[in-house]
Write a protein that holds these residues in place. Structure first.
Motif, PDB file in Angstrom:
ATOM      1  N   CYS A  80      19.821  13.165   4.501  1.00  0.00           N
ATOM      2  CA  CYS A  80      20.002  13.018   5.936  1.00  0.00           C
ATOM      3  C   CYS A  80      19.257  11.761   6.373  1.00  0.00           C
ATOM      4  O   CYS A  80      18.184  11.447   5.842  1.00  0.00           O
ATOM      5  N   ALA A  81      19.819  11.030   7.305  1.00  0.00           N
ATOM      6  CA  ALA A  81      19.172   9.833   7.834  1.00  0.00           C
ATOM      7  C   ALA A  81      19.376   9.780   9.340  1.00  0.00           C
ATOM      8  O   ALA A  81      20.304  10.405   9.875  1.00  0.00           O
ATOM      9  N   SER A  82      18.500   9.045  10.003  1.00  0.00           N
ATOM     10  CA  SER A  82      18.670   8.873  11.444  1.00  0.00           C
ATOM     11  C   SER A  82      18.343   7.443  11.837  1.00  0.00           C
ATOM     12  O   SER A  82      17.660   6.721  11.105  1.00  0.00           O
ATOM     13  N   SER A  83      18.860   7.045  12.972  1.00  0.00           N
ATOM     14  CA  SER A  83      18.565   5.711  13.503  1.00  0.00           C
ATOM     15  C   SER A  83      18.643   5.767  15.015  1.00  0.00           C
ATOM     16  O   SER A  83      19.225   6.684  15.602  1.00  0.00           O
ATOM     17  N   PHE A  84      18.046   4.727  15.640  1.00  0.00           N
ATOM     18  CA  PHE A  84      18.053   4.649  17.097  1.00  0.00           C
ATOM     19  C   PHE A  84      19.004   3.551  17.503  1.00  0.00           C
ATOM     20  O   PHE A  84      18.797   2.394  17.174  1.00  0.00           O
ATOM     21  N   LYS A  85      20.040   3.889  18.219  1.00  0.00           N
ATOM     22  CA  LYS A  85      21.110   2.956  18.547  1.00  0.00           C
ATOM     23  C   LYS A  85      20.659   1.832  19.444  1.00  0.00           C
ATOM     24  O   LYS A  85      21.090   0.708  19.321  1.00  0.00           O
ATOM     25  N   GLY A  86      19.753   2.079  20.354  1.00  0.00           N
ATOM     26  CA  GLY A  86      19.426   1.088  21.363  1.00  0.00           C
ATOM     27  C   GLY A  86      18.360   0.093  20.986  1.00  0.00           C
ATOM     28  O   GLY A  86      17.972  -0.752  21.794  1.00  0.00           O
ATOM     29  N   SER A  87      17.861   0.143  19.756  1.00  0.00           N
ATOM     30  CA  SER A  87      16.734  -0.715  19.387  1.00  0.00           C
ATOM     31  C   SER A  87      17.168  -2.114  18.983  1.00  0.00           C
ATOM     32  O   SER A  87      16.335  -3.006  18.843  1.00  0.00           O
ATOM     33  N   GLY A  88      18.466  -2.332  18.774  1.00  0.00           N
ATOM     34  CA  GLY A  88      18.929  -3.636  18.301  1.00  0.00           C
ATOM     35  C   GLY A  88      18.862  -3.758  16.807  1.00  0.00           C
ATOM     36  O   GLY A  88      19.425  -4.683  16.226  1.00  0.00           O
ATOM     37  N   SER A  89      18.156  -2.865  16.175  1.00  0.00           N
ATOM     38  CA  SER A  89      18.069  -2.825  14.720  1.00  0.00           C
ATOM     39  C   SER A  89      18.883  -1.650  14.223  1.00  0.00           C
ATOM     40  O   SER A  89      18.935  -0.611  14.866  1.00  0.00           O
ATOM     41  N   TYR A  90      19.526  -1.826  13.096  1.00  0.00           N
ATOM     42  CA  TYR A  90      20.335  -0.752  12.556  1.00  0.00           C
ATOM     43  C   TYR A  90      19.696  -0.112  11.354  1.00  0.00           C
ATOM     44  O   TYR A  90      20.357   0.398  10.483  1.00  0.00           O
ATOM     45  N   GLU A  91      18.357  -0.111  11.326  1.00  0.00           N
ATOM     46  CA  GLU A  91      17.662   0.495  10.201  1.00  0.00           C
ATOM     47  C   GLU A  91      17.841   1.993  10.228  1.00  0.00           C
ATOM     48  O   GLU A  91      17.701   2.639  11.265  1.00  0.00           O
ATOM     49  N   GLN A  92      18.172   2.526   9.068  1.00  0.00           N
ATOM     50  CA  GLN A  92      18.292   3.971   8.918  1.00  0.00           C
ATOM     51  C   GLN A  92      17.059   4.493   8.192  1.00  0.00           C
ATOM     52  O   GLN A  92      16.613   3.917   7.205  1.00  0.00           O
ATOM     53  N   TYR A  93      16.548   5.607   8.673  1.00  0.00           N
ATOM     54  CA  TYR A  93      15.395   6.258   8.071  1.00  0.00           C
ATOM     55  C   TYR A  93      15.887   7.519   7.365  1.00  0.00           C
ATOM     56  O   TYR A  93      16.530   8.366   7.996  1.00  0.00           O
ATOM     57  N   PHE A  94      15.553   7.628   6.099  1.00  0.00           N
ATOM     58  CA  PHE A  94      16.061   8.720   5.284  1.00  0.00           C
ATOM     59  C   PHE A  94      15.032   9.825   5.095  1.00  0.00           C
ATOM     60  O   PHE A  94      13.827   9.575   5.010  1.00  0.00           O
ATOM     61  N   GLY A  95      15.540  11.050   5.005  1.00  0.00           N
ATOM     62  CA  GLY A  95      14.719  12.161   4.589  1.00  0.00           C
ATOM     63  C   GLY A  95      14.638  12.213   3.075  1.00  0.00           C
ATOM     64  O   GLY A  95      15.282  11.414   2.382  1.00  0.00           O
ATOM     65  N   PRO A  96      13.862  13.163   2.535  1.00  0.00           N
ATOM     66  CA  PRO A  96      13.681  13.251   1.079  1.00  0.00           C
ATOM     67  C   PRO A  96      14.883  13.822   0.343  1.00  0.00           C
ATOM     68  O   PRO A  96      14.976  13.707  -0.869  1.00  0.00           O
TER      69      PRO A  96
END
Lengths: 115, 115
Positions: free
Chosen positions: A92-108
């Protein structure tokens, strides 16, 4: 700040049984992703949510897989019935749409073994 | 279908050696991300390159985005055992219609650095 939380970390089931995975994204992240990762390979997207709406589920095998994100926060991914070929790590991963960055943060991830 | 091919698939080297991992595609990407994944964990973002020809350095790691934004390379100088892991490139496809992104992961390169 807590990262993406997934549970369980490991699951062993017999084929034809149902299984469910849970994900709690980083607080405030409006986009949530479920990926499947086979051993030694790159993750493959199963479904992407923008808040509570599934905006890309084109790679989700809908005959046996389902997902939900009812309140736009945490999410569950279900397989029913499981097959031997479903053995993999579900990320599972999440990201914040409004930050201008498309970095995804992953769970284990949840490592699923179907016997 | 993997649109991003990484080479080599496996790499086993001695501490102190240099190495280069390649990520190739016939498709153009808005940006290219590199992740490292350790056993039992999710991928962690190392760097994002955006401009064709861009070079970024992160300590002993050097990342380059191809001029045509179709390929990328990761060079590690004087590898250490702590560099061991699965290295993944991921191309970003920007979906302008709804201002979201789609990450397409590469096939992965498993690096083992022996002391």
């Amino acid at each position: 700040e807590a990262g993406v939380v997934q549970s369980p970390r490991y699951k062993i089931i017999e084929k034809k049984q149902p299984v469910a995975f849970w994900c709690n994204p980083i607080s405030g992240h409006n986009t949530l992703y479920w990926y499947l990762q086979n051993l030694g390979q790159g993750p493959e997207l199963l479904i992407r949510y923008e808040n509570e709406e599934a905006v890309d589920d084109s790679q989700l095998p809908k005959d046996r897989f389902s997902a939900e994100r009812l309140k736009g926060v945490d999410s569950t991914l279900k397989i029913q019935p499981a097959e031997l070929g479903d053995s993999a790590v579900y990320l599972c991963a999440s990201s914040f749409k409004g930050s201008g960055s498309y970095e995804q943060y992953f769970g284990p991830g949840t490592r699923l073994t179907v016997t | 279908t993997q649109l991003l091919e990484q080479s080599p698939q496996f790499l086993s080297i001695q501490e102190g050696e240099n190495l280069t991992v390649y990520c190739n595609s016939s498709s153009v990407f808005s940006s290219l991300q590199w992740y490292r994944q350790e056993p039992g964990e999710g991928p962690v973002l190392l760097v994002t390159v955006v401009t064709g020809g861009e070079v970024k350095k992160l300590k002993r790691l050097t990342f380059q985005f191809g001029d045509a934004r179709k390929d990328s390379s990761l060079h590690i100088t004087a590898a250490q055992p702590g560099d061991t892991g699965l290295y993944l490139c991921a191309g970003e496809r920007r979906l302008w219609l709804d201002n979201t992104d789609k990450l397409i992961f590469g096939t992965g390169t498993r690096l083992q650095v022996f002391p």
